[in-house]
Design an enzyme around this catalytic site. Structure first.
Site, PDB file in Angstrom:
ATOM      1  N   LYS A  22       0.860  -1.183   0.000  1.00 13.49           N
ATOM      2  CA  LYS A  22       0.000   0.000   0.000  1.00 13.49           C
ATOM      3  C   LYS A  22       0.899   1.237   0.000  1.00 13.49           C
ATOM      4  O   LYS A  22       1.542   1.550   0.990  1.00 13.49           O
ATOM      5  CB  LYS A  22      -0.897   0.038   1.230  1.00 13.49           C
ATOM      6  CG  LYS A  22      -1.750   1.312   1.290  1.00 13.49           C
ATOM      7  CD  LYS A  22      -2.262   1.596   2.684  1.00 13.49           C
ATOM      8  CE  LYS A  22      -2.922   2.965   2.781  1.00 13.49           C
ATOM      9  NZ  LYS A  22      -1.986   4.105   2.603  1.00 13.49           N
ATOM     10  N   ARG A  51      13.230  13.649   3.152  1.00 11.25           N
ATOM     11  CA  ARG A  51      13.889  12.354   3.290  1.00 11.25           C
ATOM     12  C   ARG A  51      14.082  12.070   4.771  1.00 11.25           C
ATOM     13  O   ARG A  51      14.392  12.971   5.551  1.00 11.25           O
ATOM     14  CB  ARG A  51      15.263  12.342   2.596  1.00 11.25           C
ATOM     15  CG  ARG A  51      15.213  12.472   1.094  1.00 11.25           C
ATOM     16  CD  ARG A  51      16.611  12.514   0.524  1.00 11.25           C
ATOM     17  NE  ARG A  51      17.312  13.697   1.003  1.00 11.25           N
ATOM     18  CZ  ARG A  51      18.623  13.888   0.872  1.00 11.25           C
ATOM     19  NH1 ARG A  51      19.374  12.968   0.325  1.00 11.25           N
ATOM     20  NH2 ARG A  51      19.171  14.998   1.300  1.00 11.25           N
ATOM     21  N   CYS A  52      13.959  10.815   5.143  1.00  8.25           N
ATOM     22  CA  CYS A  52      14.185  10.474   6.548  1.00  8.25           C
ATOM     23  C   CYS A  52      15.630  10.732   6.940  1.00  8.25           C
ATOM     24  O   CYS A  52      15.931  10.988   8.114  1.00  8.25           O
ATOM     25  CB  CYS A  52      13.801   9.015   6.825  1.00  8.25           C
ATOM     26  SG  CYS A  52      14.689   7.810   5.815  1.00  8.25           S
ATOM     27  N   THR A  53      16.550  10.695   5.970  1.00  6.98           N
ATOM     28  CA  THR A  53      17.963  10.918   6.255  1.00  6.98           C
ATOM     29  C   THR A  53      18.433  12.302   5.829  1.00  6.98           C
ATOM     30  O   THR A  53      19.641  12.558   5.753  1.00  6.98           O
ATOM     31  CB  THR A  53      18.833   9.862   5.550  1.00  6.98           C
ATOM     32  OG1 THR A  53      18.519   9.863   4.151  1.00  6.98           O
ATOM     33  CG2 THR A  53      18.621   8.483   6.138  1.00  6.98           C
ATOM     34  N   GLU A  86      11.060  15.611  13.596  1.00  9.27           N
ATOM     35  CA  GLU A  86      11.489  15.492  12.207  1.00  9.27           C
ATOM     36  C   GLU A  86      10.771  16.528  11.363  1.00  9.27           C
ATOM     37  O   GLU A  86       9.589  16.401  11.075  1.00  9.27           O
ATOM     38  CB  GLU A  86      11.203  14.084  11.671  1.00  9.27           C
ATOM     39  CG  GLU A  86      11.691  13.899  10.240  1.00  9.27           C
ATOM     40  CD  GLU A  86      11.398  12.510   9.691  1.00  9.27           C
ATOM     41  OE1 GLU A  86      12.234  11.984   8.942  1.00  9.27           O
ATOM     42  OE2 GLU A  86      10.319  11.967  10.003  1.00  9.27           O
ATOM     43  N   ARG A 115      23.997   6.092   1.288  1.00 10.59           N
ATOM     44  CA  ARG A 115      23.765   4.671   1.495  1.00 10.59           C
ATOM     45  C   ARG A 115      24.174   3.895   0.252  1.00 10.59           C
ATOM     46  O   ARG A 115      24.187   4.429  -0.848  1.00 10.59           O
ATOM     47  CB  ARG A 115      22.296   4.381   1.821  1.00 10.59           C
ATOM     48  CG  ARG A 115      21.338   4.627   0.672  1.00 10.59           C
ATOM     49  CD  ARG A 115      19.913   4.271   1.019  1.00 10.59           C
ATOM     50  NE  ARG A 115      19.733   2.852   1.254  1.00 10.59           N
ATOM     51  CZ  ARG A 115      18.548   2.271   1.467  1.00 10.59           C
ATOM     52  NH1 ARG A 115      17.456   3.015   1.475  1.00 10.59           N
ATOM     53  NH2 ARG A 115      18.459   0.975   1.671  1.00 10.59           N
TER      54      ARG A 115
END
Length: 461
Positions: free
Chosen positions: A162, A268-270, A363, A424
């Site tokens: 999902k 972005r989470c990073t 965040e 990454r």
């Protein structure tokens, strides 16, 4: 769409034009799909799985512009970022194909390594799960899906994904691409439904052995409560610091700050959420940082000259704009930016950011660079570790001892020396600790491992 099926229109965040429409499945329909997928016998050979992934990579190479335009249309990400995302998906497909045909997790133990032991060979093999469900966010709408479906195909699993209702079209695009390359439809289904229907089916269903969720900590709490006897992979948010030490290469530090804070519009989470900079070089850094940032063009996501497009919607832009203003009212100093028009928010730099303000404790998912000054490496470490999140960190230094000190003591799942927190490699483990995740990481190899159950058996030897 069938007139009796509820649908959702997807709008371009920049000009609000309708770019697509998706069905909103109800509980009964989705439950039936889950049962059918769980009962399907997936028996593709390693060669067949590897070939499907490689064919998809080759086909997507011919459609980079089409795919990237779709991502830009539904997210507002600038087309340069979208093209980069499609290339990452291609890389993932090629790597997944290679790993499928070469990597094995099977191993053998000997049992005669203790006194009076029976001599046996202990053999460990790995088997696919009954069914995997995954929930992905709006940022990186194709790449996030790729990180779920590719290890699933590699391990002969069946998965239902999902995507976020804010940007679901890219997920359907990747699904159809894999179908075109021969993947059985029962092995991969993209579904769109309300969050409540997803919780009641994809999370709670007894047919689902593993739930892989990428998103916010608040949602993960709800999901985790219903996964007591399920495997659970949580890739959550971050409040990632870029720590710039006194000896840092200033030009590198500025380049990393711009890239880390403003690439992908900071969604972005990073992304760099906090810039920690030594008092000794703070003024010089900020001067150079502002100069480079002021040259960034932003706005129309289809304009190749623009470094940034929009946020995912005007509501997100408005929330972040208000948060910046609140930080300024609480003592932060606006250095650059803070301009808003609809879903477009300018790259923004603030200095002397209060440590207790939510703009650096939560965040903030946008193009904001809050600066915090420190006087020593130890103080920088304390500030960085004070966060409830622990995803990743970047450290800029030429001093090997300080780099080692930071690696050993930062309470994060990842640390990058002289690079942004967001660096990454797709093959390497990826994920965080604390409110950033369970420490169970993603990345193709780790996901392939986690998407399987170990079976142990023995032979007399």
């Amino acid at each position: 769409m069938h007139k009796n099926i509820e649908t959702l229109k997807i709008n371009n965040p920049y000009d609000n034009t309708v770019v697509g429409e998706v069905p909103l499945l109800n509980h009964k329909t989705l439950s039936s799909m889950i049962k059918d997928s769980a009962n399907y016998n997936a028996n593709l050979s390693l060669f067949e799985r590897s070939s499907i992934l490689m064919q998809a990579a080759q086909l997507l190479k011919t459609r980079i512009q089409e795919a990237s335009n779709l991502i830009t249309s539904e997210t507002g990400l600038c087309v340069n970022d979208s093209e980069n995302e499609v290339q990452r998906v291609i890389n993932l497909l090629e790597l997944g194909s290679h790993l499928t045909s070469t990597l094995t997790f099977d191993h053998i133990y000997n049992s005669d390594n203790v006194p009076n032991a029976v001599r046996k060979k202990i053999i460990v093999t790995y088997e696919p799960l009954r069914l995997i469900s995954a929930i992905t966010p709006f940022n990186h709408p194709m790449n996030q899906v790729a990180h779920k479906i590719i290890p699933s195909v590699s391990t002969n699993n069946k998965i239902i994904i999902k995507p976020s209702l804010k940007a679901p079209l890219s997920a359907f695009y990747l699904q159809n691409l894999l179908y075109e390359c021969g993947l059985p439809k029962e092995m991969f289904k993209v579904v769109t439904c309300s969050n409540q229907v997803a919780l009641d089916t994809l999370v709670k269903s007894d047919y689902v052995d593993l739930v892989a969720f990428t998103g916010s900590y608040k949602v993960s709490e709800i999901i985790a409560k219903h996964c007591l006897l399920k495997k659970l992979i949580l890739e959550l948010g971050g409040c990632d610091p870029l720590i710039i030490l006194q000896d840092a290469n200033l030009e590198l530090a500025v380049d990393l700050a711009v890239k880390g804070a403003f690439k992908n519009t900071g969604q972005r989470c990073t992304a760099v959420k906090r810039i920690l900079v030594s008092n000794e070089i703070a003024d010089k850094f900020i001067e150079a940082f502002v100069k480079k940032t002021s040259n960034l063009k932003y706005g129309d996501p289809f304009d190749k000259e623009n470094f940034m497009g929009t946020l995912i919607d005007s509501e997100s832009a408005s929330y972040i704009h208000k948060t910046i203003n609140d930080a300024i009212n609480s003592g932060a100093v606006l250095i650059y930016g803070n301009k808003i028009k609809g879903a477009v928010l300018s790259p923004t730099i603030i200095d002397h950011t209060p440590l207790d303000h939510c703009i650096v404790s939560e965040e903030i998912f946008g193009p904001v660079a809050p600066i915090i000054r420190f006087s020593s490496a130890e103080e920088a470490l304390d500030i960085a570790n004070s966060s409830q999140y622990g995803l990743s960190a970047g450290v800029v230094t030429e001093n090997l001892n300080i780099a080692t000190y930071m690696i050993k003591n930062l309470k994060t799942g990842m640390v990058n020396i002289n690079d942004i927190p967001g660096f990454r490699s797709e093959i390497a483990p990826f994920g965080g600790i604390k409110k950033s995740g369970l420490g169970i990481k993603e990345g193709l190899v780790e996901s392939m491992r986690n998407f399987q159950n170990a079976k142990v058996y023995s032979y007399p030897w």
